[in-house]
Write a protein that holds these residues in place. Structure first.
Motif, PDB file in Angstrom:
ATOM      1  N   ILE A 313      24.139  55.645  79.108  1.00 42.97           N
ATOM      2  CA  ILE A 313      24.205  56.257  77.785  1.00 42.97           C
ATOM      3  C   ILE A 313      25.644  56.668  77.489  1.00 42.97           C
ATOM      4  CG2 ILE A 313      23.863  58.705  78.402  1.00 42.97           C
ATOM      5  CD1 ILE A 313      21.780  58.785  76.065  1.00 42.97           C
ATOM      6  N   ILE A 314      26.030  56.573  76.235  1.00 51.18           N
ATOM      7  CA  ILE A 314      27.342  57.040  75.798  1.00 51.18           C
ATOM      8  C   ILE A 314      27.135  57.829  74.512  1.00 51.18           C
ATOM      9  CG2 ILE A 314      29.645  56.330  75.083  1.00 51.18           C
ATOM     10  CD1 ILE A 314      29.229  53.743  76.459  1.00 51.18           C
ATOM     11  N   ASP A 315      27.581  59.060  74.517  1.00 54.60           N
ATOM     12  CA  ASP A 315      27.522  59.893  73.322  1.00 54.60           C
ATOM     13  C   ASP A 315      28.923  59.990  72.725  1.00 54.60           C
ATOM     14  OD1 ASP A 315      24.881  60.277  73.883  1.00 54.60           O
ATOM     15  OD2 ASP A 315      25.058  62.367  74.514  1.00 54.60           O
ATOM     16  N   PRO A 316      28.999  60.156  71.404  1.00 55.21           N
ATOM     17  CA  PRO A 316      30.336  60.215  70.794  1.00 55.21           C
ATOM     18  C   PRO A 316      31.107  61.498  71.103  1.00 55.21           C
ATOM     19  CG  PRO A 316      28.617  60.465  69.111  1.00 55.21           C
ATOM     20  CD  PRO A 316      27.924  60.141  70.387  1.00 55.21           C
ATOM     21  N   GLY A 317      30.397  62.618  71.271  1.00 58.36           N
ATOM     22  CA  GLY A 317      31.066  63.912  71.447  1.00 58.36           C
ATOM     23  C   GLY A 317      31.914  63.961  72.713  1.00 58.36           C
ATOM     24  N   VAL A 318      33.186  64.327  72.558  1.00 58.50           N
ATOM     25  CA  VAL A 318      34.103  64.451  73.699  1.00 58.50           C
ATOM     26  C   VAL A 318      34.336  65.942  73.948  1.00 58.50           C
ATOM     27  CG1 VAL A 318      36.449  63.987  74.513  1.00 58.50           C
ATOM     28  CG2 VAL A 318      35.223  62.255  73.167  1.00 58.50           C
ATOM     29  N   LYS A 319      33.995  66.387  75.127  1.00 59.23           N
ATOM     30  CA  LYS A 319      34.103  67.824  75.435  1.00 59.23           C
ATOM     31  C   LYS A 319      35.529  68.329  75.221  1.00 59.23           C
ATOM     32  CE  LYS A 319      33.099  71.092  79.235  1.00 59.23           C
ATOM     33  NZ  LYS A 319      32.055  71.924  78.636  1.00 59.23           N
ATOM     34  N   ARG A 320      35.626  69.440  74.485  1.00 57.27           N
ATOM     35  CA  ARG A 320      36.944  70.053  74.280  1.00 57.27           C
ATOM     36  C   ARG A 320      37.255  70.894  75.506  1.00 57.27           C
ATOM     37  NH1 ARG A 320      37.588  74.788  70.025  1.00 57.27           N
ATOM     38  NH2 ARG A 320      36.135  75.590  71.548  1.00 57.27           N
TER      39      ARG A 320
END
Ligand code: MIG
Length: 804
Positions: A313-320
């Motif tokens: 799975i790949i989610d768009p949100g990139v952890k800040r």
């Protein structure tokens, strides 16, 4: 006033202007805007420009006529209204020059604030189908729908909107049909006479009224034109057409390996296993959890040895997070979506506060694609794009955030519907570069044209009978909107399936384009063996059948890459003029590939009421064969069929040619060298057989084996044309099984040589063991006896088979 130009004309009206462009004989584009300038609307969906074809324009005082050989548009000037007429209908019931669609005299195209709407007169008896991932009945008359990509966990089966937007529908009336594609990514609405008897309408919250009118005599051709405009899927890797097992979430790696081993021990074919969000380190995209998956390469190598591909799975949100390289890089290189004042937008998703890459920027897509290489280098060949509506854990992102939109600049209201498709594009293009062979890509959100980059699944469905059937309709409808590679979570995502439900669902899923089981965190196990031995037997039988049907399925996928025709094909494609197919009792039925009819039904129902479409003709003996018993039924009738959980009602049309192979545990393995060709007598038919290496791009250099097989009922002849392409079939022998002879002819002439057919038995399934009271086998062994079969060994050249 109107001005003719190369591709159509430009019309200047009092408050608005309109560009009419002739894209092809059968496709006219109308773009209406406020003001007097004609803007070149940039489109993510449309990949074509107008063909250079001849068209005629005549102008009179009060109207302009513009026509090709197939389609005529009459534009009245006072007021400005558009009416379409067919010039390509030939049969007696379908008359030329009859109206296809005209506009409400009073309203035409008009604005309320920024919202623009076109009002079309409801035609007599008009029906509406398509619109992609939309709940409801096959006939959408009387309903209203919104396109606004939305994350809706466990959606009710009448919920709208869902995850994926494809503003393309097909209207049907007066024995004819047309298609409308509204190319606008803002929130759009389609009203098919939901609260009035006067008009159908479509509107966009902002931007211009930019739509394509498509007309052909057949719906298949309308879809062909629509997918010419918006593109078709690329041939997926063959393994992705096998069975795929998913779960939220399998971890650690020992569990993944156990699942894989269990498939092999239990002799259940499977090609793919998924990792859901728990494989990542704190849900940070492009990382691996250090203790759960310490050695991803090793794991993937071990899985591949067992015949499995890993899909992550790949989610768009990139952890800040300071120090997290993907975030740091994205920030430095300016890849994240921002507020108008330049501040980063930060929203809450699985990793916590996160930034969102701007996939409407080519630079950002490229960057993302390079990150995908981290996964392909580890051996990952499947990519599952989730949460890309985009969603902040079910919540809407602020409208004012800004996107590059290929330089046009857009706020979230304009970019939302396209975001998911552009993420899938970035992933797919990156994966292709990284792998140098065909990747498998799956997405939840999308827009028209998403089929070019990815398969689409229907998100968080629920374990219930009504959801199972609603899912069938969703796929039937997505196919009408060009999304050929689509699927639902078999067994249901939210909730828990009963054994009966799971059994029924997996038998239906075996006849869907994307065949994948998936289920929610903290629910019961939901693998094919998790529901008791009886269900396990049924699952194994149907999964194996799917693998044996691979040559048929793969050929169907290939065909769809060429013409966009759905693989799961609503009956409306071939039988739109037949009232009965719209009936609630029959609307779920569909064709799987060209000629296999599937009649899905609820889990506890043991008798199915089925409609077998087609013309009731007194001549000939066209009809349908029960796939498992060979019982024959004439077309155009309702029948009742036994449908215990181990027997899904499946029928084959007379004239069909269905190629099958021996079963394999995974589709990277070669089957035995006999190709079984089932021919069903009764009507003429043909089939384009397709084979290639199943994984590389070599097929684009004609490295395929393509062969047309035709069957003439009257001529008593089967013709195999010379194979095209450079690829050599993996089969050495063809076994031709002839279904439907009342009396087998004494001799066949195989290329002039006399041959006798040998009686063959054909086994579909192993017996199912019932454990209700005491062990007993299924009453119906599902073996066909005494089918005349011919074996042909040397089949590389053109050859024919004749009989008297
Ligand atoms: O907020 O990754 O539709 O298939 O298992 C839920 C966890 C996020 C939603 C997907 C579902 C997936 C789940 N995801």
């Amino acid at each position: 006033s109107a001005k003719k130009n190369e591709s159509g004309l430009f019309i200047s009206a009092q408050n608005a202007s309109c560009t009419v462009q002739i894209y092809s004989e059968n496709i006219f584009r109308i773009n209406i805007e406020k003001g007097q300038t004609a803007s070149e609307n940039f489109s993510y969906a449309v990949i074509q420009t107008p063909l250079k074809i001849k068209f005629n324009i005549t102008e009179k005082k009060d109207k302009i006529e513009i026509s090709t050989g197939s389609l005529k548009l009459i534009i009245s000037k006072f007021p400005l209204r558009f009416s379409f007429y067919s010039l390509c209908l030939k049969s007696p019931s379908k008359k030329n020059n009859e109206i296809l669609l005209n506009e409400d005299d009073a309203f035409g195209t008009s604005w309320i604030g920024t919202e623009v709407t076109t009002y079309k007169k409801l035609q007599e008896g008009e029906k509406f189908v398509g619109l992609g991932e939309k709940n409801g009945n096959l006939n959408r008359r009387g309903e209203k729908y919104t396109h606004w990509n939305t994350d809706q966990f466990a959606y009710p089966i009448n919920h709208d909107p869902l995850y994926c937007s494809t503003p393309f529908y097909i209207g049907i009336h007066n024995h004819s049909s047309y298609g409308i594609f509204l190319d606008n990514t803002h929130k759009t609405e389609f009203d098919f006479g939901s609260s009035n008897e006067r008009f159908s309408s479509f509107s966009a919250a902002n931007g211009s009224m930019d739509y394509y009118f498509v007309h052909h005599p057949s719906i298949a051709d309308i879809i062909k034109s629509y997918t010419w405009l918006t593109g078709r899927m690329e041939l997926p890797p063959s393994w992705s057409l096998g069975f795929q097992q998913c779960r939220y979430s399998y971890y650690p790696e020992s569990e993944v390996l156990n699942i894989a081993k269990t498939f092999r021990e239990k002799d259940i074919p499977c090609d793919g296993i998924y990792l859901d969000i728990h494989y990542m380190d704190e849900y940070k995209v492009f990382t691996w959890h250090p203790s759960r998956f310490p050695h991803p390469e090793k794991l993937i190598t071990a899985l591949k040895k067992m015949g499995f591909n890993l899909i992550v799975i790949i989610d768009p949100g990139v952890k800040r997070e300071a120090g997290y390289d993907v975030y740091e890089e994205g920030k430095k290189q300016n890849h994240f979506v921002k507020f108008p004042n330049g501040d980063e937008y930060v929203g809450q998703v699985w990793p916590g506060w996160s930034c969102f890459p701007d996939f409407t920027s080519a630079k950002t897509r490229k960057w993302w694609g390079q990150k995908i290489k981290l996964l392909t280098d580890a051996g990952v060949e499947g990519f599952w794009n989730d949460m890309n509506e985009p969603t902040a854990l079910g919540k809407h992102l602020p409208d004012l955030i800004e996107f590059l939109f290929e330089g046009e600049r857009a706020n979230h209201k304009k970019a939302k519907n396209i975001y998911g498709m552009q993420m899938a594009r970035a992933t797919f293009e990156g994966a292709k570069m990284g792998l140098n062979k065909r990747p498998f890509s799956l997405t939840r959100a999308g827009f028209s044209g998403v089929q070019r980059y990815s398969a689409v699944w229907t998100g968080d469905n629920v374990s219930s009978d009504e959801h199972m059937l609603a899912g069938v309709r969703l796929l039937n409808s997505m196919g009408l909107a060009g999304i050929s590679f689509c699927g639902y979570d078999v067994g249901g995502f939210a909730g828990e399936a009963s054994p009966e439900l799971f059994a029924r669902w997996i038998t239906i899923g075996a006849f869907s384009p994307l065949f994948r089981c998936h289920s929610m965190i903290n629910t019961r196990d939901a693998e094919p063996w998790s529901f008791g031995e009886e269900v396990e037997d049924i699952a194994r039988n149907y999964i194996k059948l799917r693998y044996r049907l691979f040559p048929y399925i793969y050929s169907s996928f290939y065909e769809s890459t060429q013409n966009g025709v759905p693989i799961q094909k609503s009956l409306v494609v071939d039988f739109f003029d037949d009232e009965k197919i719209f009936h609630p009792d029959f609307q779920n039925q569909y064709l799987f590939g060209k000629n296999i009819l599937v009649a899905p039904l609820e889990s506890r129902q043991e008798i199915a009421k089925i409609y077998l479409p087609g013309e009731k003709s007194s001549e000939g003996n066209g009809g349908w064969y029960d796939f498992f018993t060979d019982a024959f039924y004439k077309s155009g009738q309702e029948i009742y069929s036994a449908a215990k959980k181990e027997k899904l009602p499946v029928f084959v049309k007379s004239g069909s040619i269905i190629p099958m192979q021996s079963c394999v545990p995974d589709l990277k393995k070669k089957p035995l060298d006999v190709l079984f060709l089932h021919l069903y007598l009764g009507s003429d038919g043909d089939f384009e057989y397709y084979e290639d290496d199943g994984s590389t791009f070599q097929y684009q250099q004609e490295n395929y084996y393509k062969r047309k097989i035709t069957f003439s009922q009257k001529g008593k002849k089967i013709l195999f044309e010379i194979p095209r392409g450079k690829y050599r079939s993996c089969f050495k022998t063809i076994k031709l099984l002839l279904h439907g002879f009342e009396k087998t002819p004494e001799v066949f002439l195989v290329n002039g040589q006399r041959e006798r057919a040998k009686p063959e038995s054909f086994k579909f399934f192993e017996p199912v063991h019932h454990f209700d009271y005491f062990p007993k086998q299924s009453e119906d062994p599902m073996v066909l006896e005494n089918i005349p079969a011919l074996e042909i060994e040397n089949f590389s050249e053109k050859f024919e088979i004749l009989w008297k």
